[in-house]
Every structure is written in structure tokens, then in C-alpha cells.
Design a protein around this motif. Structure first.
Motif, short mmCIF file in Angstrom:
data_model
loop_
_atom_site.label_atom_id
_atom_site.label_comp_id
_atom_site.label_asym_id
_atom_site.label_seq_id
_atom_site.Cartn_x
_atom_site.Cartn_y
_atom_site.Cartn_z
N GLU A 127 0.83 -1.22 0.00
CA GLU A 127 0.00 0.00 0.00
C GLU A 127 0.86 1.27 0.00
O GLU A 127 0.48 2.28 -0.59
N VAL A 130 2.06 1.64 -3.64
CA VAL A 130 0.96 2.15 -4.47
C VAL A 130 0.75 3.64 -4.21
O VAL A 130 0.56 4.43 -5.13
N ALA A 131 0.80 4.03 -2.93
CA ALA A 131 0.63 5.45 -2.57
C ALA A 131 1.74 6.30 -3.18
O ALA A 131 1.49 7.39 -3.70
N LYS A 134 1.20 6.77 -6.84
CA LYS A 134 0.09 7.72 -7.06
C LYS A 134 0.58 9.16 -6.88
O LYS A 134 0.27 10.04 -7.68
N VAL A 135 1.37 9.40 -5.84
CA VAL A 135 1.91 10.75 -5.60
C VAL A 135 2.82 11.17 -6.76
O VAL A 135 2.73 12.30 -7.24
N ASP A 137 2.67 10.15 -9.83
CA ASP A 137 1.80 10.45 -10.98
C ASP A 137 1.14 11.82 -10.82
O ASP A 137 1.00 12.57 -11.79
N GLN A 138 0.73 12.17 -9.61
CA GLN A 138 0.11 13.49 -9.37
C GLN A 138 1.11 14.61 -9.61
O GLN A 138 0.76 15.65 -10.18
#
Length: 147
Positions: A127, A130-131, A134-135, A137-138
């Protein structure tokens, strides 16, 4: 004597990414053969011996400027790991091929990358990974790249 800057730096999001990048680079370096950088290992992974890859595709895949690819390829050519050829279908493009030495190193580097990734996967919960992705990608969206 302790520095007053550390608490301020540690509170900066960018500084923590910098620390993370330095940490992951050091971790990864322990697995790679002597003298091979992370960028070189990624380039080796993209190349195939008998199937050339366009310089522009390398830049796209590694998300770096063409000038940076040029320097990277020059060092790797001098080391005898890759060779460049003009693309027969478009003389304005250049294809990159692994040499036999490059292919041997690619195999060694690939194994090292898999082992390093497994070690990271054991140490960092899925997790969190994955986090982080995601960060990242942001952040890429913020700078105008789709991630």
C-alpha cells in the motif's frame, strides 16, 4: 553542532523526495555491477541485441531530454555496450543496438534489478508503494506530464 536547517528541510516535500531518490540510488547501486549507473541499467533493459530502439523512444521511455540520452549513449558506446546506426527507413533517426558485451551485461543487470526490486518489495508494504506511485503520478500531472 546541529544545524537549524534540518528541521526546515525535513518539512519540505521536495527535500524528502530528494532524500528518497538519494536513498534508492544508493540501495540500487549496491546491486548493480561496478561502474553501471541506474540510467545505464534502464537503457540496457530497453535495448535488445538484434532489435534496435530509436533514440527518441529511449528518451520517451526514460523520460529524459534527447541531449541527456546522447551523453548516456556516448559513454555506453565508449564502454563497448551499445552501437548506433542510422535507421534505414528514416535517415534522420538513429537506432541503438546492444553489442555482445552489452547483451551479457544486460542479462546481469536484469537479474540485479529483479533481486533489488524483490528486496524493496519485502521491506515496503504494497500500500505504501501504491501510494508513492500515485503521488509521483500526481506530481507528473502538475508539471504537465501525464504520468
Amino acid at each position: 553542532m546541529a544545524s537549524n536547517a534540518e528541521p526546515v528541510l525535513r518539512s519540505l516535500f521536495c527535500f524528502n523526495f530528494y532524500r528518497g531518490w538519494r536513498g534508492i540510488s544508493e540501495f540500487y547501486r549496491r546491486y548493480l555491477p561496478e561502474g553501471i549507473s541506474a540510467q545505464q541499467s534502464y537503457l540496457l533493459e530497453l535495448c535488445k541485441t538484434n532489435e534496435g530502439i530509436l533514440v527518441g523512444e529511449i528518451a520517451h521511455q526514460l523520460e529524459i531530454e534527447m541531449s541527456a540520452v546522447s551523453g548516456l549513449l556516448k559513454r555506453m558506446e565508449v564502454s563497448g555496450l551499445v552501437r548506433r546506426e542510422v535507421a534505414p527507413q528514416n535517415r534522420r533517426q538513429t537506432l541503438v543496438y546492444l553489442t555482445d558485451e552489452g547483451e551479457q551485461l544486460r542479462s546481469q543487470v536484469h537479474t540485479a534489478m529483479v533481486v533489488a526490486d524483490k528486496q524493496l518489495s519485502k521491506a515496503i508494504p504494497k500500500e505504501d508503494k501504491v501510494a508513492l506511485m500515485k503521488v509521483v503520478d500526481q506530481i507528473r500531472v502538475l508539471i504537465g506530464e501525464d504520468g
